[in-house]
Enzyme design. Structure first.
Site, mmCIF file in Angstrom:
data_model
loop_
_atom_site.group_PDB
_atom_site.id
_atom_site.type_symbol
_atom_site.label_atom_id
_atom_site.label_comp_id
_atom_site.label_asym_id
_atom_site.label_seq_id
_atom_site.Cartn_x
_atom_site.Cartn_y
_atom_site.Cartn_z
ATOM 1 N N ASN A 75 -29.657 -2.043 -41.610
ATOM 2 C CA ASN A 75 -29.319 -1.139 -40.351
ATOM 3 C C ASN A 75 -28.696 0.115 -40.978
ATOM 4 O O ASN A 75 -28.812 1.129 -40.305
ATOM 5 C CB ASN A 75 -28.470 -2.022 -39.301
ATOM 6 C CG ASN A 75 -29.104 -2.765 -38.564
ATOM 7 O OD1 ASN A 75 -30.262 -2.594 -38.137
ATOM 8 N ND2 ASN A 75 -28.473 -3.610 -38.010
ATOM 9 N N SER A 84 -24.810 -7.321 -35.378
ATOM 10 C CA SER A 84 -25.551 -6.234 -35.959
ATOM 11 C C SER A 84 -24.754 -5.355 -36.720
ATOM 12 O O SER A 84 -25.083 -4.556 -37.761
ATOM 13 C CB SER A 84 -26.321 -5.274 -35.088
ATOM 14 O OG SER A 84 -27.115 -6.255 -34.263
ATOM 15 N N GLU A 134 -29.306 -11.229 -43.830
ATOM 16 C CA GLU A 134 -28.240 -10.895 -44.717
ATOM 17 C C GLU A 134 -27.047 -11.577 -44.749
ATOM 18 O O GLU A 134 -26.443 -11.872 -43.567
ATOM 19 C CB GLU A 134 -28.088 -9.358 -44.299
ATOM 20 C CG GLU A 134 -29.058 -8.308 -44.442
ATOM 21 C CD GLU A 134 -28.777 -6.746 -43.851
ATOM 22 O OE1 GLU A 134 -29.092 -5.974 -44.222
ATOM 23 O OE2 GLU A 134 -28.122 -6.895 -42.807
ATOM 24 N N HIS A 166 -26.850 -12.335 -40.620
ATOM 25 C CA HIS A 166 -27.488 -11.373 -39.868
ATOM 26 C C HIS A 166 -28.979 -11.547 -39.858
ATOM 27 O O HIS A 166 -29.513 -11.491 -40.923
ATOM 28 C CB HIS A 166 -27.300 -9.896 -40.215
ATOM 29 C CG HIS A 166 -27.787 -8.785 -39.508
ATOM 30 N ND1 HIS A 166 -28.264 -7.642 -39.899
ATOM 31 C CD2 HIS A 166 -27.690 -8.702 -38.142
ATOM 32 C CE1 HIS A 166 -28.838 -7.176 -38.980
ATOM 33 N NE2 HIS A 166 -28.479 -7.654 -38.016
HETATM 34 N N1 LIG Z 1 -31.651 -7.745 -30.579
HETATM 35 C C1 LIG Z 1 -31.728 -7.499 -31.748
HETATM 36 O O1 LIG Z 1 -32.654 -7.036 -32.277
HETATM 37 C C2 LIG Z 1 -30.686 -7.733 -32.803
HETATM 38 C C3 LIG Z 1 -30.930 -8.233 -34.172
HETATM 39 C C4 LIG Z 1 -29.700 -8.639 -34.950
HETATM 40 C C5 LIG Z 1 -28.671 -9.032 -34.535
HETATM 41 N N2 LIG Z 1 -28.385 -9.067 -33.113
HETATM 42 C C6 LIG Z 1 -27.019 -9.271 -32.604
HETATM 43 O O2 LIG Z 1 -27.182 -10.565 -32.100
HETATM 44 C C7 LIG Z 1 -26.342 -10.395 -30.892
HETATM 45 C C8 LIG Z 1 -26.997 -10.867 -29.650
HETATM 46 O O3 LIG Z 1 -27.888 -9.766 -29.236
HETATM 47 P P1 LIG Z 1 -29.148 -9.976 -28.268
HETATM 48 O O4 LIG Z 1 -30.050 -9.079 -28.485
HETATM 49 O O5 LIG Z 1 -29.658 -11.601 -28.458
HETATM 50 O O6 LIG Z 1 -28.211 -10.072 -26.877
HETATM 51 P P2 LIG Z 1 -28.619 -10.578 -25.328
HETATM 52 O O7 LIG Z 1 -27.916 -9.592 -24.518
HETATM 53 O O8 LIG Z 1 -30.213 -10.505 -25.393
HETATM 54 O O9 LIG Z 1 -28.202 -12.060 -25.481
HETATM 55 C C9 LIG Z 1 -26.777 -12.280 -25.452
HETATM 56 C C10 LIG Z 1 -26.628 -13.637 -24.789
HETATM 57 O O10 LIG Z 1 -25.272 -14.081 -24.994
HETATM 58 C C11 LIG Z 1 -24.777 -14.846 -23.584
HETATM 59 N N3 LIG Z 1 -23.191 -14.677 -23.705
HETATM 60 C C12 LIG Z 1 -22.404 -13.808 -23.321
HETATM 61 N N4 LIG Z 1 -21.339 -14.160 -23.783
HETATM 62 C C13 LIG Z 1 -21.594 -15.593 -23.912
HETATM 63 C C14 LIG Z 1 -20.477 -16.734 -24.169
HETATM 64 N N5 LIG Z 1 -19.087 -16.360 -24.004
HETATM 65 N N6 LIG Z 1 -20.916 -17.758 -24.387
HETATM 66 C C15 LIG Z 1 -22.287 -18.147 -24.307
HETATM 67 N N7 LIG Z 1 -22.867 -17.198 -24.073
HETATM 68 C C16 LIG Z 1 -22.755 -15.833 -23.841
HETATM 69 C C17 LIG Z 1 -25.396 -13.559 -22.589
HETATM 70 O O11 LIG Z 1 -25.484 -14.412 -21.382
HETATM 71 C C18 LIG Z 1 -26.728 -13.186 -23.182
HETATM 72 O O12 LIG Z 1 -27.866 -14.289 -22.789
HETATM 73 C C19 LIG Z 1 -25.554 -9.259 -30.992
HETATM 74 O O13 LIG Z 1 -24.379 -9.233 -31.504
HETATM 75 C C20 LIG Z 1 -26.422 -8.233 -31.597
HETATM 76 O O14 LIG Z 1 -25.943 -7.485 -32.465
HETATM 77 C C21 LIG Z 1 -29.284 -8.323 -32.272
#
Ligand SMILES: NC(=O)c1ccc[n+]([C@@H]2O[C@H](COP(=O)([O-])OP(=O)(O)OC[C@H]3O[C@@H](n4cnc5c(N)ncnc54)[C@H](O)[C@@H]3O)[C@@H](O)[C@H]2O)c1
Length: 286
Positions: free
Chosen positions: A194, A122, A155, A143
């Site tokens: 963001n 993010s 993005e 993104h």
């Molecule tokens: N939640 C949002 O609205 C959003 C929006 C845009 C971008 N993002 C970005 O997306 C990414 C994920 O966010 P999220 O909300 O899905 O988080 P989340 O915590 O729901 O999911 C992350 C997942 O990654 C897994 N994980 C961690 N380390 C790992 C590894 N080494 N190998 C494989 N799996 C692994 C975890 O077990 C978890 O299930 C972040 O970088 C976040 O900034 C999130």
């Protein structure tokens, strides 16, 4: 079965990764999700079944289409299995610099030299990881927005290390999965959306923090007064307060300045209230 557009690995099958992955599979990519946490793999498999069954029930997909999608959607705990034949790898693990650095270093040793490596972070720009990625010209940010199956925008962020060819591939990939890509021509933490949202949220936190209105009334005011589909507190609950806390904490560590809302979000985070995913956040979802 529809003609495949290529092979895509998504690393992390959480809130974002699962939707990014299923969106790619729906759009005819052969997708493997690598998720390291057992319970998250099980929850991803159950969620995928439920989502696709819902599409059939609503008449949005046929049984045959769903069977095709399932046939090109795999889940594994094995990073090598997920990445080895991929044309594009999309990293979507937790928003933690060390974890992403470690992971992207490993990914770059597995994939072909021409495989595009994208991070869905993010806020972190891809140059944060360029020293651990072989051929960093194929590294960039891609993104997505929550919920990634629905939201039309992606993005694409170009770093100084990113080649024009990689940008072209990512813009084309975005279009090929039904999204409208916008190009962020220079790296900047938080990209476009963001940063705009940050300005809105800081005011939202200030107004509630100073007792000027409640969380509910602030969201109502933004929704009905500005025509936004969702107020900023509802967005935080949907995106995850754990993610929000990590972002604010990193900013605090880097600048020594606590953003408005830091204490409020830290309190919820320490109580295990991460928003919709834990059924409690600024709102309750029981
Ligand atoms: N939640 C949002 O609205 C959003 C929006 C845009 C971008 N993002 C970005 O997306 C990414 C994920 O966010 P999220 O909300 O899905 O988080 P989340 O915590 O729901 O999911 C992350 C997942 O990654 C897994 N994980 C961690 N380390 C790992 C590894 N080494 N190998 C494989 N799996 C692994 C975890 O077990 C978890 O299930 C972040 O970088 C976040 O900034 C999130």
């Amino acid at each position: 079965m529809a003609e495949l557009k290529g092979r895509c690995a998504v690393i992390g099958g959480g809130a974002m990764g699962r939707q990014i992955a299923l969106n790619a599979a729906i759009n005819n990519y052969d997708v493997t999700v690598c998720e390291s946490f057992d319970a998250a793999r099980e929850s991803l498999a159950a969620w995928k079944e439920e989502y696709l069954a819902g599409r059939i029930a609503k008449g949005k997909m046929t049984e045959e289409q769903v069977a095709d999608i399932k046939a090109r959607f795999a889940i594994t705990a094995d990073l090598e299995e997920a990445c080895k034949d991929a044309d594009i790898v999309i990293e979507a693990i937790i928003e933690n610099k060390e974890a992403k650095t470690d992971l992207l270093g490993k990914v770059s040793k597995i994939v072909r030299p021409d495989t595009v490596i994208a991070t869905n972070s993010s806020f972190m720009v891809s140059s944060t990881f360029k020293d651990v990625v072989d051929h960093p010209e194929r590294l960039a940010n891609l993104h997505y927005f929550m919920p990634a199956l629905v939201m039309k925008l992606v993005e694409v962020v170009k770093g100084d290390h990113t080649s024009d060819e990689t940008i072209e591939k990512l813009m084309a990939f975005g279009r090929s999965v039904g999204k409208t890509p916008v190009l962020v021509q220079k790296e900047c933490d938080g990209f476009i959306v963001n940063n705009v949202l940050k300005a809105i949220k800081e005011e939202a936190y200030r107004l509630v923090g100073e007792g000027i209105c409640t969380v509910e009334d602030l969201d109502t005011a933004v929704e009905l007064g500005l025509g936004h589909p969702m107020g900023p507190y509802k967005i935080d609950d949907m995106n995850g307060l754990d993610l929000r806390y990590n972002v604010l904490k990193r900013r605090y560590e880097e600048t020594g300045v606590k953003s408005y809302g830091y204490d409020m979000i830290e309190k919820l985070y320490l109580e295990g209230k991460y928003g919709k995913k834990t059924k409690h956040g600024f709102y309750d979802y029981e």
